[in-house]
Design an enzyme around this catalytic site. Structure first.
Site: not given
Length: 191
Positions: A55-57
Site C-alpha cells: 500500500v505504501c508506494p
C-alpha cells in the site's frame, strides 16, 4: 496522539533527497531535514509503516504527483517511516513507482518523531498511516490517521490545505474556488 492546536515536535532526521539527486548513492543522496528546514512554509508530513510493502508506494507516489500543487500553495511535503535512509534509497532504486520521487523520504529510525506524535502502532511498533498539516508557525492544523491496511487520499489533504489557507468557514465538501460560508449573510437572510 498530538492533534490540532498542538505544536509539531522538533525533529532532525536524515532523508533521501527528492528527485534525481536522491539516486546518486550514499555519498550524495542524503540530507538532513529538521524543524527549521523550509521555515515559514506549510508542511504536509505523512507517515507510512514500512518500506518494501504494497500500500505504501501507492500513497507515496500519489503525494509526489501532487507535490507541484502543494508547492503552489507554499507547502512542502515530507514522507516519513522508521526505515533507515539506506533502506529508503534501495527501495527507490528498485521500485518504478517511486524511483523518480519528487519529495524527500525521511528516516525516523529511532522513532523519536513518530513516538513524540503518538502514532506508533501498539502491536507492530511502526507508524500508522498518519498525516499532518502544519502551519508556518509550527502548529498542527489537521491530523488524520488510518490503520496499517488502508491507504489515504492525498487529494483530500490538498483540499483541506486549501480550506485552511482561506481562513474562512468552509462547508462540507468545499473545494477551492467555491463560496465559503458568511454567517452575517446567513443571519440577515433569516431575519
Amino acid at each position: 496522539m498530538l492533534t490540532v492546536g498542538d505544536s509539531f515536535p522538533d525533529f532532525s532526521l536524515t532523508a533521501v533527497k527528492a528527485g534525481p539527486e536522491g539516486l546518486g548513492g550514499p555519498g550524495v543522496s542524503f540530507t538532513e531535514i529538521n524543524s527549521a528546514t523550509d521555515e515559514g512554509k506549510w508542511k504536509i508530513v505523512f507517515f507510512w509503516p514500512k518500506d518494501f510493502t504494497f500500500v505504501c508506494p501507492t500513497e507515496i507516489a500519489a503525494f509526489a504527483k501532487l507535490s507541484g500543487e502543494f508547492a503552489d500553495r507554499d507547502a512542502v511535503v515530507y514522507g516519513v517511516s522508521t526505515d533507515s535512509e539506506f533502506v529508503h534509497l534501495n527501495w527507490r532504486v528498485y521500485n518504478d513507482d517511486i524511483r523518480d520521487l519528487s519529495i524527500p523520504m525521511l528516516a525516523d529510525v529511532k522513532r523519536e518523531l513518530s513516538g513524540a506524535l503518538g502514532i506508533l502502532d501498539k502491536e507492530a511498533g511502526v507508524p500508522l498511516r498518519a498525516t499532518f498539516i502544519v502551519d508556518p508557525n509550527g502548529t498542527i492544523q489537521w491530523a488524520s490517521v488510518n490503520g496499517l491496511n488502508v491507504g489515504r487520499n492525498p487529494q483530500e489533504v490538498l483540499r483541506v490545505l486549501d480550506a485552511l489557507q482561506t481562513d474562512e468557514l468552509c462547508p462540507c465538501n468545499w473545494e477551492k474556488g467555491k463560496d465559503v460560508l458568511k454567517p452575517q449573510e446567513l443571519f440577515s437572510k433569516a431575519a
